[in-house]
Write an enzyme that holds these catalytic residues in place. Structure first.
Site, PDB file in Angstrom:
ATOM      1  N   SER A   1      15.886 -34.420  10.706  1.00  0.00           N
ATOM      2  CA  SER A   1      15.123 -35.291  11.596  1.00  0.00           C
ATOM      3  C   SER A   1      15.690 -36.720  11.562  1.00  0.00           C
ATOM      4  O   SER A   1      16.867 -36.902  11.853  1.00  0.00           O
ATOM      5  CB  SER A   1      13.646 -35.233  11.226  1.00  0.00           C
ATOM      6  OG  SER A   1      12.834 -35.734  12.264  1.00  0.00           O
TER       7      SER A   1
ATOM      8  N   ASP B   1      11.481 -25.634  17.674  1.00  0.00           N
ATOM      9  CA  ASP B   1      11.329 -27.049  17.335  1.00  0.00           C
ATOM     10  C   ASP B   1      10.708 -27.803  18.508  1.00  0.00           C
ATOM     11  O   ASP B   1      11.320 -27.955  19.567  1.00  0.00           O
ATOM     12  CB  ASP B   1      12.689 -27.652  16.981  1.00  0.00           C
ATOM     13  CG  ASP B   1      12.568 -28.991  16.267  1.00  0.00           C
ATOM     14  OD1 ASP B   1      11.651 -29.766  16.614  1.00  0.00           O
ATOM     15  OD2 ASP B   1      13.374 -29.255  15.362  1.00  0.00           O
TER      16      ASP B   1
ATOM     17  N   HIS C   1       9.941 -27.524  13.475  1.00  0.00           N
ATOM     18  CA  HIS C   1      10.618 -28.737  13.023  1.00  0.00           C
ATOM     19  C   HIS C   1      10.554 -28.800  11.501  1.00  0.00           C
ATOM     20  O   HIS C   1       9.602 -29.352  10.918  1.00  0.00           O
ATOM     21  CB  HIS C   1       9.933 -29.954  13.647  1.00  0.00           C
ATOM     22  CG  HIS C   1      10.670 -31.238  13.431  1.00  0.00           C
ATOM     23  ND1 HIS C   1      11.937 -31.474  13.924  1.00  0.00           N
ATOM     24  CD2 HIS C   1      10.314 -32.382  12.777  1.00  0.00           C
ATOM     25  CE1 HIS C   1      12.325 -32.685  13.596  1.00  0.00           C
ATOM     26  NE2 HIS C   1      11.363 -33.259  12.885  1.00  0.00           N
TER      27      HIS C   1
END
Length: 394
Positions: free
Chosen positions: A36, A123, A157
């Protein structure tokens, strides 16, 4: 959070904080990866410091280099949710300009490195088209044979592992999911080539809670959004000064140790491989700030307008950590040959240079010294190796 968990986290936070040691690591064996915002930081480090990050980068749910263009709105729309296009042609022009003027290292260095990209099909935070563009960008600077792009794993995610975390469909703290896939192993094996089997029992090494303060440069009161301490996993062989590799793993937003405890730096999967392959894993840590409440790595300018370049606050801090481990320049006691002088005179005498932004930076360390003017005074130190840096003798 249970009372026991709270007690354990507090005990961990209270552990002794040590100086980051020098180890027997070659500059040819340095790599990065991240998740991320940590993925964006890994990309930034790879592009900006390609002379140093020679092995390459692993990117889990990240965006193209300089995708945000220093704009937080762009970062959360075009660079995450895919609600606007990313202008790769424009980004290429910026990269090529910076590569030629020294704001980042020459992109030609990247051709010999490798990249491993992972984007989960589920995601919902960093959508797959964003990663598709990162893949396209990397293919513009690296041979196609040097890039792996895994985009068929049904995971939200998170960092997929094969032993720790929640369900693959879960998007939330600690952002580590047990999906029967060893992401850390896939990244490290691609970057370094065939590795010894990982250690799935008791690790041989130790976790070091190291002091990050020496790496902040002259912004100590602001800390660049970084915690007072970070972590490193050091196998016994590396602690004994045998030849080892160095991998830097960047956590994501809401994934620092202050938020999730040990879940990332002990259970993302890297240490099992590091233990049997003479590899140190460095886990730098951020801290939440008013401008960055999620404790994300700076990839849109929350800390520093120079965030994507070699002179960015967090970038310099990480690079100096690498220098400490690899070359020992900053670990070598300063000669205390210091000059409290104007930045104009630092440049005149070759202790600093003026960057493309008109600001002053120390030679070799690239640490930011402030305005280039007769009235701006800075204390610059020199090591026995001629390494100029802002700060106190250590």
């Amino acid at each position: 959070m249970s009372l026991l968990t709270t007690i354990l986290l507090c005990a961990s936070a209270a552990a002794a904080v040590l100086p980051l040691p020098k180890y027997n690591v070659s500059v040819n064996d340095v790599s990065v990866s991240g998740f991320s915002s940590g993925a964006d930081m890994a990309v930034q480090m790879h592009f900006a410091y390609s002379k140093t990050i020679k092995k390459g980068a692993g990117v889990i749910a990240g965006a193209p280099y300089y995708c945000s263009q220093g704009n937080v709105t762009i970062s959360v729309t075009a660079c995450m949710l895919n609600t606007a296009p990313r202008n790769l042609s424009y980004l290429y022009s910026i990269i090529n300009t910076w590569s030629s003027n020294g704001y980042i290292d020459p992109t030609s260095n990247m051709a010999a490195s490798k990249v491993y990209l992972l984007s989960g099909t589920l995601d919902s935070t960093v959508r797959q088209p964003v990663m598709n563009d990162l893949h396209t960008m990397y293919a513009n600077y690296l041979p196609a044979a040097n890039i792996v792009y895994k985009n068929d794993l049904a995971v939200e995610h998170s960092i997929p592992t094969d032993y720790f975390g929640g369900a693959c469909t879960f998007n939330g703290i600690p952002f580590v999911d047990n999906c029967n896939f060893d992401t850390a192993g896939a990244i490290l094996s691609w970057l370094y080539g065939p590795l010894n089997a990982k250690n799935v029992s008791t690790l041989s090494g130790v976790f070091i809670n190291f002091d990050q303060a020496p790496f902040w440069g002259n912004f100590n009161p602001l800390m660049h959004g970084m915690s007072t301490s970070g972590y490193a996993y050091v196998p016994a062989s590396c602690a004994a000064q045998q030849a080892c590799k160095l991998h830097i793993a960047f956590h994501g937003c809401l994934q620092n140790a202050g938020t999730i405890g040990t879940a990332f730096y002990q259970n993302a999967g890297y240490n099992r491989w590091a233990d049997t392959n003479q590899m140190i894993v460095l886990y730098p840590q951020t801290v939440a700030t008013a401008a960055n409440p999620g404790g994300c790595w700076d990839w849109w300018g929350s800390d520093d307008l120079n965030f994507p370049g070699k002179s960015g606050g967090q970038m310099v801090a990480i690079k100096t950590m690498i220098d400490r481990i690899v070359s020992g320049n900053t670990a070598t006691p300063y000669t205390c040959a210091n000059w409290y002088d104007s930045n104009y005179m630092h440049v005149y005498y070759g202790r600093a240079y003026v960057g493309s932004d008109g600001q002053t930076y120390a030679i070799n360390s690239n640490q930011y010294l402030g305005f280039y003017s007769l009235g701006a005074y800075t204390d610059v130190r020199r090591t026995a190796a001629g390494f100029y840096s802002y700060g106190s003798c250590i």
